[in-house]
Design an enzyme around this catalytic site. Structure first.
Site, PDB file in Angstrom:
ATOM      1  N   ASN A   9       7.021  24.037  -8.653  1.00  0.00           N
ATOM      2  CA  ASN A   9       5.878  23.662  -7.826  1.00  0.00           C
ATOM      3  C   ASN A   9       6.191  24.109  -6.396  1.00  0.00           C
ATOM      4  O   ASN A   9       7.003  23.489  -5.725  1.00  0.00           O
ATOM      5  CB  ASN A   9       5.677  22.136  -7.891  1.00  0.00           C
ATOM      6  CG  ASN A   9       4.585  21.662  -6.935  1.00  0.00           C
ATOM      7  OD1 ASN A   9       3.853  22.469  -6.365  1.00  0.00           O
ATOM      8  ND2 ASN A   9       4.473  20.350  -6.781  1.00  0.00           N
ATOM      9  N   LYS A  11       4.326  23.986  -3.879  1.00  0.00           N
ATOM     10  CA  LYS A  11       3.628  23.195  -2.866  1.00  0.00           C
ATOM     11  C   LYS A  11       3.006  24.150  -1.825  1.00  0.00           C
ATOM     12  O   LYS A  11       2.601  25.248  -2.188  1.00  0.00           O
ATOM     13  CB  LYS A  11       4.575  22.165  -2.246  1.00  0.00           C
ATOM     14  CG  LYS A  11       5.278  21.324  -3.342  1.00  0.00           C
ATOM     15  CD  LYS A  11       6.038  20.158  -2.842  1.00  0.00           C
ATOM     16  CE  LYS A  11       6.660  19.409  -4.015  1.00  0.00           C
ATOM     17  NZ  LYS A  11       7.336  18.193  -3.620  1.00  0.00           N
ATOM     18  N   HIS A  95      -0.283  14.858  -8.578  1.00  0.00           N
ATOM     19  CA  HIS A  95       1.020  14.851  -7.893  1.00  0.00           C
ATOM     20  C   HIS A  95       0.983  13.740  -6.842  1.00  0.00           C
ATOM     21  O   HIS A  95      -0.052  13.486  -6.228  1.00  0.00           O
ATOM     22  CB  HIS A  95       1.272  16.210  -7.241  1.00  0.00           C
ATOM     23  CG  HIS A  95       2.687  16.333  -6.745  1.00  0.00           C
ATOM     24  ND1 HIS A  95       3.101  15.745  -5.575  1.00  0.00           N
ATOM     25  CD2 HIS A  95       3.781  16.929  -7.286  1.00  0.00           C
ATOM     26  CE1 HIS A  95       4.403  15.992  -5.409  1.00  0.00           C
ATOM     27  NE2 HIS A  95       4.835  16.705  -6.437  1.00  0.00           N
ATOM     28  N   GLU A  97       1.907  13.634  -3.914  1.00  0.00           N
ATOM     29  CA  GLU A  97       1.449  14.064  -2.588  1.00  0.00           C
ATOM     30  C   GLU A  97      -0.081  14.113  -2.539  1.00  0.00           C
ATOM     31  O   GLU A  97      -0.686  13.874  -1.493  1.00  0.00           O
ATOM     32  CB  GLU A  97       2.081  15.429  -2.237  1.00  0.00           C
ATOM     33  CG  GLU A  97       3.569  15.257  -1.906  1.00  0.00           C
ATOM     34  CD  GLU A  97       4.457  16.429  -2.254  1.00  0.00           C
ATOM     35  OE1 GLU A  97       3.953  17.544  -2.464  1.00  0.00           O
ATOM     36  OE2 GLU A  97       5.690  16.225  -2.334  1.00  0.00           O
ATOM     37  N   GLU A 165       7.773  11.680 -11.897  1.00  0.00           N
ATOM     38  CA  GLU A 165       8.397  12.012 -10.618  1.00  0.00           C
ATOM     39  C   GLU A 165       8.483  10.748  -9.761  1.00  0.00           C
ATOM     40  O   GLU A 165       7.493  10.376  -9.104  1.00  0.00           O
ATOM     41  CB  GLU A 165       7.571  13.072  -9.877  1.00  0.00           C
ATOM     42  CG  GLU A 165       7.417  14.380 -10.615  1.00  0.00           C
ATOM     43  CD  GLU A 165       7.095  15.542  -9.670  1.00  0.00           C
ATOM     44  OE1 GLU A 165       7.838  16.509  -9.696  1.00  0.00           O
ATOM     45  OE2 GLU A 165       6.126  15.438  -8.897  1.00  0.00           O
ATOM     46  N   GLY A 171      11.982  15.510  -2.902  1.00  0.00           N
ATOM     47  CA  GLY A 171      12.335  16.148  -1.630  1.00  0.00           C
ATOM     48  C   GLY A 171      13.370  15.388  -0.821  1.00  0.00           C
ATOM     49  O   GLY A 171      13.574  15.670   0.356  1.00  0.00           O
ATOM     50  N   SER A 210      14.082  16.240  -6.873  1.00  0.00           N
ATOM     51  CA  SER A 210      15.403  16.754  -6.473  1.00  0.00           C
ATOM     52  C   SER A 210      16.202  17.352  -7.628  1.00  0.00           C
ATOM     53  O   SER A 210      17.433  17.305  -7.623  1.00  0.00           O
ATOM     54  CB  SER A 210      16.206  15.665  -5.752  1.00  0.00           C
ATOM     55  OG  SER A 210      15.539  15.270  -4.568  1.00  0.00           O
TER      56      SER A 210
HETATM   57  P1  13P Z   1      11.661  18.470  -5.167  1.00  0.00           P
HETATM   58  O1  13P Z   1      12.250  19.180  -6.345  1.00  0.00           O
HETATM   59  O2  13P Z   1      11.648  19.302  -3.918  1.00  0.00           O
HETATM   60  O3  13P Z   1      12.271  17.110  -4.980  1.00  0.00           O
HETATM   61  O4  13P Z   1      10.105  18.218  -5.490  1.00  0.00           O
HETATM   62  C1  13P Z   1       9.767  17.645  -6.703  1.00  0.00           C
HETATM   63  C2  13P Z   1       8.301  17.742  -6.875  1.00  0.00           C
HETATM   64  O5  13P Z   1       7.548  17.084  -6.202  1.00  0.00           O
HETATM   65  C3  13P Z   1       7.802  18.700  -7.865  1.00  0.00           C
HETATM   66  O6  13P Z   1       6.457  18.512  -8.113  1.00  0.00           O
END
Ligand code: 13P
Length: 252
Positions: A9, A11, A95, A97, A165, A171, A210
């Site tokens: 992803n 983003k 997601h 976010e 997640e 992150g 992560s």
């Molecule tokens: P990270 O791998 O950067 O922690 O992000 C995970 C994520 O949100 C994937 O959709």
């Protein structure tokens, strides 16, 4: 055991120059029976070009969200049909976010997932608890509520993928422990089998948060972990491919 899916992803990262990463990943993965499915969910602006860059390879390209309607007066939004036409096979929905920053509720996520399915895409439906919810012992209650709401109206278990997640692991470099991951993934599997019967066993449940080349070998073999949804570590071809190789080695 379900065939693993390693999904990146990106983003809101990626300009035209980063299509080289797509080319590098496409060139390195293979189509053998033991290989995991590999997907990169790129920004909408790169989708069509990424799909061209991946042509002829086993790499699939996906979007990161979609509107619940096929078309209409929704300035700035993008429909599942548009993503599909641009070359996507998958789309991430719900997601954290999007849930947090764009107010997307379980009901909206379910409608987005249905729209994706109706447009020929496979939605990757994300769920996960906050740190507060975990520390107050509400993780499984939260997950159950998100599953109930986000899968509302989805009758075909073969049509979607789930991704767990935990928000506090996204992150942050903080990874959930194998026990924490196994507990939630086993719970999700029981929920799916309760709802869809045997077909629930074949739904892929990804872990995200992560995940990186250093911890993939510990996380990917956990029971009911059918792959990963990878943010930061999917931006570099070498890191992403290293995780794909780990998944590959598990099935050989
Ligand atoms: P990270 O791998 O950067 O922690 O992000 C995970 C994520 O949100 C994937 O959709």
């Amino acid at each position: 055991m379900n065939r693993k899916l390693i999904a990146g992803n990106w983003k809101m990262n990626g300009l035209r120059a980063d299509l080289q990463t797509v080319r590098d990943v496409a060139a390195a993965i293979n189509k053998t029976a033991t290989a995991p499915d590999v997907l990169l969910c790129v920004p909408a602006t790169l989708l069509a070009q990424a799909a061209v860059a991946a042509e002829g390879s086993a790499l699939k390209i996906g979007g990161q969200t979609c509107h619940l309607q096929v078309k209409g007066a929704y300035t700035g939004d993008i429909s599942a049909q548009m993503l599909q036409e641009a070359g996507a096979t998958h789309v991430i929905v719900g997601h954290s976010e999007r849930r947090t920053l764009h107010g997307e509720t379980d009901e909206i996520v379910a409608a987005q997932a249905l729209s994706a399915i109706n447009s020929g895409l496979t939605p990757i439906i994300c769920i996960g608890e906050t740190l507060d919810e975990r520390t107050s012992g509400e993780t499984l209650k939260v997950i159950e509520k998100q599953l109930g709401g986000s899968l509302s109206g989805l009758t075909d278990a073969a049509a979607f993928v789930l991704a767990y997640e935990p928000l506090w692991a996204i992150g942050t470099g903080k990874v959930a422990t194998p026990d924490q991951i196994a507990e939630v993934h086993d719970f999700v599997r029981r929920f799916l089998m309760g709802r869809y019967g045997q077909a629930g066993d074949a739904v892929r449940i990804l872990y995200g948060g992560s995940l990186n080349p250093g911890n993939a070998a510990e996380i990917l073999p956990i029971s009911n972990v059918d792959g990963g949804l990878i943010g930061g570590a999917s931006l570099k071809a070498a890191d992403f491919l290293s995780i794909c190789m780990t998944a590959c080695a598990l099935t050989e």
